[in-house]
Design an enzyme around this catalytic site. Structure first.
Site, PDB file in Angstrom:
ATOM      1  N   GLY A  25       0.735  -1.494   0.348  1.00 15.56           N
ATOM      2  CA  GLY A  25       0.013   0.103   0.512  1.00 15.56           C
ATOM      3  C   GLY A  25       0.570   1.199   0.154  1.00 15.56           C
ATOM      4  O   GLY A  25       1.730   1.376   0.488  1.00 15.56           O
ATOM      5  N   HIS A  31      38.671 -35.520  24.691  1.00 14.33           N
ATOM      6  CA  HIS A  31      38.994 -36.464  24.019  1.00 14.33           C
ATOM      7  C   HIS A  31      37.615 -36.948  23.762  1.00 14.33           C
ATOM      8  O   HIS A  31      37.718 -37.695  24.831  1.00 14.33           O
ATOM      9  CB  HIS A  31      40.086 -36.928  23.361  1.00 14.33           C
ATOM     10  CG  HIS A  31      41.887 -36.408  23.384  1.00 14.33           C
ATOM     11  ND1 HIS A  31      42.057 -35.802  22.585  1.00 14.33           N
ATOM     12  CD2 HIS A  31      42.712 -36.705  24.261  1.00 14.33           C
ATOM     13  CE1 HIS A  31      42.922 -35.638  23.055  1.00 14.33           C
ATOM     14  NE2 HIS A  31      43.175 -35.717  23.794  1.00 14.33           N
TER      15      HIS A  31
END
Length: 431
Positions: A123, A329
């Site tokens: 618009g 690890h």
């Protein structure tokens, strides 16, 4: 969206779009927040109730347009004499700073607009020479000259509550869709000589999301802004485009974040930490000088103290690791505490779940847990104790003790050579 998830509950930056809209309203200092929901979406209603309570909900049933949706909130705002601002649950990038100028419009209507890069479908705002807003013209109803206008309507609007609901009561639905349009209040306000004006916001800030492609675009914009904020705060990122953050990610200056790191919601990283490549963090806290990754996963409740280290393919969940503790690890640490400077060897598992309940593992200060050990919770390894590699620990280990829980190694001289000779002979016979 073509999704089982209601549109406004789709996340941007790990937070539902609707919550971003509520955040903006709360950041404005709004006295009340009302969320208009449809009867067709119980998930949205439940989401709002959990955050704001049932009093914050207004139901639009059936849905008859944007003007009708705002009128649905009239009862919830009964007795409120201040200004009302209307925003949208599918506009996740809108911030308080983008819309605060909409307040203070006096006894009139203020519309938040934007300059569109491509105005198609929006618009148009017809603004007069004095800066007043004359009207909002929908794209399909605009003249050729009006289609050239790039000032467009965002849908965000503010007005005094009394005026707003008076005007909405006058809105009619004599249009092709049979709906009550919020934009009609501008013309109605001008008819009664109430001032109408517009304030402008950035186009990206008022971007709406109606499809998965637009959700992805909103996410990309969100990430870009958050990364720029982090860089400005002194966070080192060699490849920032590969780093994914969440709405509440906190990273202190002087921290290094390597490529391909994902920060889920609830992560706090202190200054001077290092998050290495391909790590995934969520609901975790990392202290100064700690190091995570590469290829590490911190799940909710992971809390790393100063100088702690969590390395390659280590998963940590609901565990506090004190200063200098390390698991470098291939380990799983779930539900427990690891004392300062304790060492968790490769392949160690905190066996925290018995199939029904979770239990905690405690590893004392300076303890050493050998590789490939299973600590069956609930269990405690005392300060300075050692666990021999390959052990399955089911009982507490006292401070300073060595625990070994594995089968005794035996040797059978020459057995392997004889076995291999026999098997080679069998294989040769078959060929």
């Amino acid at each position: 969206m073509k999704s089982l998830v209601p549109k406004v509950l789709h996340p941007v930056g790990g937070r539902a779009m609707l919550d971003h809209a509520i955040d903006a309203a709360e950041a404005l200092g709004c006295e009340r927040v009302v969320v208009v929901v449809g009867a067709h979406s119980p998930e949205v209603r439940a989401h709002v109730e959990k955050r704001l309570g049932a009093a914050a909900i207004a139901v639009q049933d059936p849905p008859l347009g944007t003007g009708h949706a705002v009128r649905a909130a009239e009862t919830a705002l009964a007795g409120f004499a201040g200004e009302v601002i209307i925003t949208y649950g599918d506009v996740p990038l809108l911030k308080a700073r983008d819309i605060e100028a909409a307040f203070g419009g006096g006894e009139g209507v203020t519309v938040v607009g934007f300059e569109a890069r491509d105005p198609t479908g929006y618009g148009r705002l017809l603004i007069d020479a004095d800066g007043g807003l004359e009207a909002i013209v929908e794209h399909k109803e605009a003249s050729p000259d009006q289609l050239k206008i790039t000032a467009c309507n965002s849908g965000v609007m503010a007005a005094p509550a009394r005026l707003l609901f008076e005007l909405l009561a006058e809105v009619r639905n004599d249009n092709a869709k049979g709906e009550y349009y919020l934009t009609d209040v501008v013309a109605l306000a001008r008819e009664r000589a109430a001032p109408t004006r517009t304030v402008m916001a950035d186009e990206d800030a008022v971007m709406g999301v109606n499809a998965q492609s637009e959700l992805a675009a909103a996410e990309a914009l969100f990430q870009k802004v958050r990364r720029e904020d982090l860089l400005a705060a002194g966070v080192t990122m060699a490849a920032p485009d590969t780093v994914h953050v969440s709405w509440d990610t906190e990273i202190g200056g002087g921290t290094t974040v390597e490529p391909y790191v994902v920060f889920g919601p609830g992560v706090k990283i202190a200054a001077g930490a290092r998050i290495r490549a391909f790590s995934h963090l969520e609901g975790a806290t990392v202290a100064a000088g700690a190091e995570v990754g590469p290829y590490a996963r911190l799940r909710p409740g992971a809390d790393l103290g100063e100088g702690a280290r969590v390395g390659n393919f280590v998963e940590v969940k609901n565990v506090r690791m004190a200063a200098g503790a390390k698991a470098n690890h291939l380990a799983y640490l779930g539900d427990g505490d690891v004392g300062a400077k304790a060492n968790i060897g490769a392949g160690t598992i905190f066996c925290n779940y018995d199939g029904f309940f979770k239990h905690r593992t405690t590893v004392g200060e300076g303890a050493f847990v050998g590789s490939n050990s299973s600590l069956v919770a609930p269990v405690s390894i005392g300060a300075g104790a050692m666990v021999g590699s390959g052990s399955v620990i089911t009982k507490d280990v006292a401070p300073g003790d060595l625990a070994l829980a594995r089968g005794q190694q035996t040797a059978k001289p020459g057995w392997a050579a004889k076995f291999m000779d026999m098997m080679r002979a069998k294989k040769a016979a078959k060929t």
